[in-house]
Write an enzyme that holds these catalytic residues in place. Structure first.
Site, PDB file in Angstrom:
ATOM      1  N   ASP A 234       0.818  -1.221   0.000  1.00 36.56           N
ATOM      2  CA  ASP A 234       0.000   0.000   0.000  1.00 36.56           C
ATOM      3  C   ASP A 234       0.857   1.280   0.000  1.00 36.56           C
ATOM      4  O   ASP A 234       2.033   1.254   0.378  1.00 36.56           O
ATOM      5  CB  ASP A 234      -0.877   0.046   1.254  1.00 36.56           C
ATOM      6  CG  ASP A 234      -2.064  -0.891   1.140  1.00 36.56           C
ATOM      7  OD1 ASP A 234      -2.054  -1.737   0.230  1.00 36.56           O
ATOM      8  OD2 ASP A 234      -2.992  -0.773   1.964  1.00 36.56           O
ATOM      9  N   HIS A 377       3.680  -2.211   3.200  1.00 38.73           N
ATOM     10  CA  HIS A 377       3.714  -0.857   2.626  1.00 38.73           C
ATOM     11  C   HIS A 377       5.043  -0.622   1.915  1.00 38.73           C
ATOM     12  O   HIS A 377       6.088  -0.636   2.571  1.00 38.73           O
ATOM     13  CB  HIS A 377       3.539   0.184   3.737  1.00 38.73           C
ATOM     14  CG  HIS A 377       2.206   0.114   4.411  1.00 38.73           C
ATOM     15  ND1 HIS A 377       1.922  -0.798   5.397  1.00 38.73           N
ATOM     16  CD2 HIS A 377       1.060   0.826   4.207  1.00 38.73           C
ATOM     17  CE1 HIS A 377       0.666  -0.641   5.796  1.00 38.73           C
ATOM     18  NE2 HIS A 377       0.115   0.341   5.092  1.00 38.73           N
TER      19      HIS A 377
HETATM   20 ZN    ZN Z   1      -2.630   3.272   3.270  1.00 37.45          ZN
END
Ligand code: ZN
Length: 426
Positions: A234, A377
Site C-alpha cells: 500500500d 507498505h
Molecule cells: Zn494506506
C-alpha cells in the site's frame, strides 16, 4: 614586455579553445541513447529519445535504433503519428497551452523466440489539458519477418473466448495476452486458451516457433490445487523501494498487488508501468489517503476516479479493486463504490509501526495460511528486507504468490455477489 606577450598568447589560446568547444557542441546530436528500466531481461531494444520544442507544440518521442524489419515497421508508425500530430496542431499560433505528444516504446520477451512491442502515445491538443492515450502493438518471432496473428497461434474457435476484442490491438506477454480497445484493456491468460492450442505449431504456421517454445506459453499459471497467498503493498509507488520489491518478485517468479495513491502514481509513471508490465496487479488506494467514511459521495468518487484516470493514462488499465485507507468502510462507501471490489486484509504486518524486519517477518510467517491477504507498505525502506524474507520463506513452503484477483478467481468467488474481501480463505 615578455609578460604582456605571454598574456596575449594565453588569451588567443583561450579564445581558440572556446571556438572549438562551441563548434563541437553545435555538432552534437540531440539524440540520446536510452535504456528503459523495464526492458532488462526482456526483448533487446535500443531506443533513441528526441525532443522537439516549438512555439506550437512539444514532442518527446522514442524511436527504435536498429535496422531490423520490425524496428523499421515501428518507426514508420511513429513517423505517421508525428506527421498527423503536426498537421493538427501547427496552426494554433495563439494557443495558451502548447500541444504535447509523448511516446514510449516498450518491448516484451515472451519466449526466446517470440517478442511483443508496444507503442504508447499520449497526446494533448493546443489549449487543452486533457490527454488521449493511443496504443499500437507489434508481435513477431525472432526468426522470421512475419507479424504474429492470433489465427496463426490458435485453432479455430478461440474467437469465442476473446469475443469482441478480436479486431483490436493485442500484445503477447509472458503469461497472458493483453487486448487494447480504446478505453478498455483486458487480459486473457494462455491457460484459458489452452484448448485451442495447435497440435503442430511448427508445421501449422509460418511463424517458425518450436514446439517447446509454444508449450512454454501455456505453463506458469496459477494452480488452484496448490496453496497460495496474495501479498499487497500500500501507499506507493516509491521510486526506490518499489523497484527493489519488483526485482524480488521477479526473482521468485512471484506476483503481488500494489494499492497505489494517485498522487504517487503521477509522480512515478515509470515505476507504475513496470509494476503492471511485470504481471502484478494495480489497485486504487485513493488519491491522497483520506478516510473515505468522512467524505461526501462526490468526494469519494473524485478520489477514486482521479486515481483510476492517472493509472489508465500510464498503463491503459483501469483497476477493479479498491483498498479504502485505514480499512474504513460504511454503507455510503460501499454503495458509492459498487462497481469495485473492496479488498481488506487478514494479516497485518504492522510494518508501518515497527519498521523492523525482525518483528515483521515472524508476525506474518506465524499466521500465514492458504488464501491469506497480507498487508505491507512499499513506501517504507524497512519493508524491503522484510518482504525479501517473507517472499523467499513463502516460496520455500510451496506457496504460490499471486495477485488478489488471481486469488479470488482460483478460490472461485463470485465478485458480483460479494463486494468486501478480507482474505480468500474458504
Ligand atoms: Zn494506506
Amino acid at each position: 614586455m615578455k609578460k604582456i606577450i605571454k598574456i596575449f598568447v594565453s588569451l588567443i589560446i583561450c579564445i581558440l579553445l572556446c571556438i572549438i568547444c562551441g563548434v563541437l557542441l553545435m555538432q552534437k546530436s540531440p539524440k540520446i541513447e536510452i535504456k528503459r528500466p523495464n526492458t532488462e531481461n526482456k526483448a533487446l531494444m535500443t531506443a533513441q529519445r528526441t525532443v522537439e520544442d516549438t512555439a506550437y507544440y512539444y514532442i518527446e518521442i522514442e524511436k527504435l535504433a536498429s535496422q531490423t524489419f520490425m524496428d523499421q515497421k515501428v518507426n514508420e508508425y511513429v513517423d505517421s503519428i508525428i506527421l498527423n500530430f503536426k498537421e493538427e496542431n501547427s496552426l494554433e499560433v495563439k494557443a495558451q497551452y502548447k500541444a504535447v505528444l509523448t511516446n514510449n516504446i516498450d518491448s516484451f520477451k515472451v519466449t526466446d523466440e517470440i517478442y511483443g512491442i508496444r507503442v504508447t502515445s499520449m497526446m494533448k491538443r493546443s489549449n487543452s489539458t486533457e490527454y488521449d492515450t493511443l496504443i499500437k502493438t507489434f508481435n513477431y518471432t525472432k526468426n522470421c519477418e512475419n507479424e504474429i496473428t492470433l489465427n496463426a497461434l490458435f485453432k479455430k474457435g478461440y474467437e469465442s473466448i476473446i469475443s469482441k476484442e478480436l479486431d483490436k490491438e493485442f500484445l503477447l506477454k509472458e503469461k497472458s495476452i493483453m487486448f487494447y480497445d480504446g478505453e478498455i484493456t483486458s487480459q486473457i491468460s494462455y491457460n484459458s486458451l489452452k484448448e485451442y492450442a495447435k497440435p503442430n505449431i511448427f508445421g501449422a504456421s509460418n511463424l517458425e516457433i518450436t514446439e517447446e517454445e509454444y508449450d512454454n506459453l501455456f505453463s506458469n499459471v496459477v494452480d488452484p490445487n496448490r496453496k497460495m497467498v496474495a501479498i499487497t503493498f500500500d501507499d506507493g509507488p516509491h521510486n526506490v523501494n518499489t523497484y527493489k520489491i519488483l526485482d524480488l518478485l521477479e526473482e521468485n517468479n512471484a506476483r503481488a498487488t500494489f494499492f497505489m495513491l494517485g498522487q504517487n502514481v503521477s509522480a512515478n509513471p515509470d515505476v507504475v508501468r513496470k509494476v503492471y508490465d511485470n504481471g502484478n496487479e494495480i489497485g486504487i488506494h485513493t488519491w491522497d489517503h483520506p478516510q473515505l467514511t468522512k467524505l461526501s459521495v462526490e468526494n469519494i468518487t473524485k478520489q477514486i476516479q482521479s486515481t483510476s484516470d492517472v493509472i489508465y493514462n500510464i498503463t491503459g488499465y483501469r483497476p477493479k479493486l479498491v483498498r479504502p485507507p485505514y480499512g474504513a468502510i460504511n454503507d455510503k462507501v460501499k454503495s458509492t463504490l459498487s462497481d469495485y471490489s473492496l479488498i481488506l486484509w487478514n494479516i497485518d504486518s504492522l510494518d508501518w509501526k515497527s519498521r523492523d524486519e525482525n518483528k515483521i517477518v515472524p508476525l506474518v510467517m506465524g499466521e500465514v495460511q492458504d488464501g491469506d491477504i497480507i498487508l505491507l507498505h512499499d513506501i517504507h525502506s524497512t519493508t524491503v528486507p522484510a518482504a525479501q524474507k517473507i517472499i523467499s520463506q513463502l516460496v520455500e513452503q510451496d506457496y504460490q504468490l499471486v495477485t488478489v484477483s488471481e486469488l479470488l478467481e482460483a478460490k472461485e468467488y463470485d465478485l458480483t455477489k460479494t463486494q468486501i474481501f478480507y482474505s480468500g480463505r474458504q
